[in-house]
Design a protein around this motif. Sequence first.
Motif, PDB file in Angstrom:
ATOM      1  N   THR A  84      -4.260 -49.343   3.875  1.00 40.50           N
ATOM      2  CA  THR A  84      -5.600 -48.974   4.324  1.00 40.50           C
ATOM      3  C   THR A  84      -6.001 -47.642   3.672  1.00 40.50           C
ATOM      4  OG1 THR A  84      -4.698 -47.832   6.256  1.00 40.50           O
ATOM      5  CG2 THR A  84      -5.318 -50.153   6.540  1.00 40.50           C
ATOM      6  N   PRO A  85      -7.303 -47.366   3.601  1.00 38.48           N
ATOM      7  CA  PRO A  85      -7.740 -46.088   3.007  1.00 38.48           C
ATOM      8  C   PRO A  85      -7.338 -44.912   3.884  1.00 38.48           C
ATOM      9  CG  PRO A  85      -9.569 -47.664   3.204  1.00 38.48           C
ATOM     10  CD  PRO A  85      -8.434 -48.208   4.004  1.00 38.48           C
ATOM     11  N   ILE A 109      -2.711 -45.682   2.428  1.00 39.74           N
ATOM     12  CA  ILE A 109      -2.420 -45.671   0.998  1.00 39.74           C
ATOM     13  C   ILE A 109      -1.458 -44.539   0.642  1.00 39.74           C
ATOM     14  CG2 ILE A 109      -4.385 -44.214   0.370  1.00 39.74           C
ATOM     15  CD1 ILE A 109      -3.169 -47.346  -1.564  1.00 39.74           C
ATOM     16  N   ASN A 127     -11.552 -54.165   5.196  1.00 42.03           N
ATOM     17  CA  ASN A 127     -11.328 -52.702   5.181  1.00 42.03           C
ATOM     18  C   ASN A 127      -9.954 -52.302   4.654  1.00 42.03           C
ATOM     19  OD1 ASN A 127     -13.881 -52.136   6.143  1.00 42.03           O
ATOM     20  ND2 ASN A 127     -13.252 -52.085   8.288  1.00 42.03           N
ATOM     21  N   GLN A 165      -7.632 -51.206   1.355  1.00 44.87           N
ATOM     22  CA  GLN A 165      -7.773 -50.633   0.011  1.00 44.87           C
ATOM     23  C   GLN A 165      -6.980 -51.402  -1.024  1.00 44.87           C
ATOM     24  OE1 GLN A 165      -7.775 -46.395  -0.205  1.00 44.87           O
ATOM     25  NE2 GLN A 165      -7.168 -46.315  -2.356  1.00 44.87           N
ATOM     26  N   GLU A 166      -5.818 -51.942  -0.608  1.00 43.83           N
ATOM     27  CA  GLU A 166      -4.945 -52.603  -1.575  1.00 43.83           C
ATOM     28  C   GLU A 166      -3.998 -53.554  -0.859  1.00 43.83           C
ATOM     29  OE1 GLU A 166      -2.124 -50.895  -5.093  1.00 43.83           O
ATOM     30  OE2 GLU A 166      -1.585 -50.268  -3.059  1.00 43.83           O
ATOM     31  N   TYR A 210     -15.151 -48.310   9.270  1.00 46.54           N
ATOM     32  CA  TYR A 210     -13.758 -48.642   9.576  1.00 46.54           C
ATOM     33  C   TYR A 210     -13.433 -48.762  11.058  1.00 46.54           C
ATOM     34  CZ  TYR A 210     -12.998 -47.556   4.648  1.00 46.54           C
ATOM     35  OH  TYR A 210     -13.040 -47.557   3.283  1.00 46.54           O
TER      36      TYR A 210
END
Length: 317
Positions: free
Chosen positions: A201-202, A175, A10, A12-13, A254
């Motif tokens: 995280t998103p 993010i 979970n 994002q980057e 999430y």
Amino acid sequence: MDRLELIKRNVQEIVTEEELEGLLNKKEAPRAYVGYEPSGKIHMGHVLTVNKLIDLQKAGFKITVLLADVHAYLNKKGTLEEVRKIADYNRRCFIALGLDEELTDFIYGSDFQLGAEYMLNVLKLSRAVTLNRAKRSMDEVGRAMDDPTVSQMVYPLMQSIDIAMLEVDVAVGGIDQRKIHMLARENLKSLGFETPICIHTPILLGLDGTKMASSKDNYISVDDTEEEIYRKFKKAFCKMGDVEENPILALFRYHIFPRYETIIIERPEKFGGNLTYNSYAEMESDFIEEKVHPMDLKNSAAKYINEILDPVRKVLL
């Protein structure tokens, strides 16, 4: 799920995955941190990074939580006394959500950010960062950035020095923290500090399908009552078969599936009876194929979110 899979779940980057793998090979117990600016209520958007800290604890990381009271003060979130009280409330919430109190260092910003060594490092960094770069790094997190104060330009410099002086290997954040983290990666080496790895995280969707924020009243607070959560979920955006910008599915992905091995969607027998899922992907597939109704999804999400938040309510009573 192995150590690396747990860290990447979970997310994002990761900046960068190669550096992260090198860190895991080099250190048995690396240190990661998140800084939380105490302001307003804790909502499920904040809990997204708490979930990642729990994953990192399970993966063998030592965790530092910075309760950033000075940052909140600089970002116009209240007096120092007011934000310190909110910081204490945050700490109790995070522990109740599952962070291991024995394995987590909770540090208040005001305990070290006013010292001479810290401030000298902030001043050194201020010589290397342009005003435009500092302002740009605050685009996603600052208030009233059309006419920012000098304090808001100091904010990202302090966050970079936090990473250095807390001696963490990994900086974790939503993010929206990316630009500040990149400022730290670009400049800390020149001051003699290590370059941090960053895990982002998103941004969690609010119940109306836009970014979750307390100012929009589209959020789920960790101290919402059971009845409030069912009421909010009943009105939440959840279009049949649509997985894009779907806040209910986002909560399953999430928040719920990371804490439960099996999810049961309860339905009356006349509508096909209960559905059981062992992964988020299975549920999403059925929703796309319209095998599960949005209202059934909402009711089940409300039930599981209430279970997750029940320990927090008990602590805050």
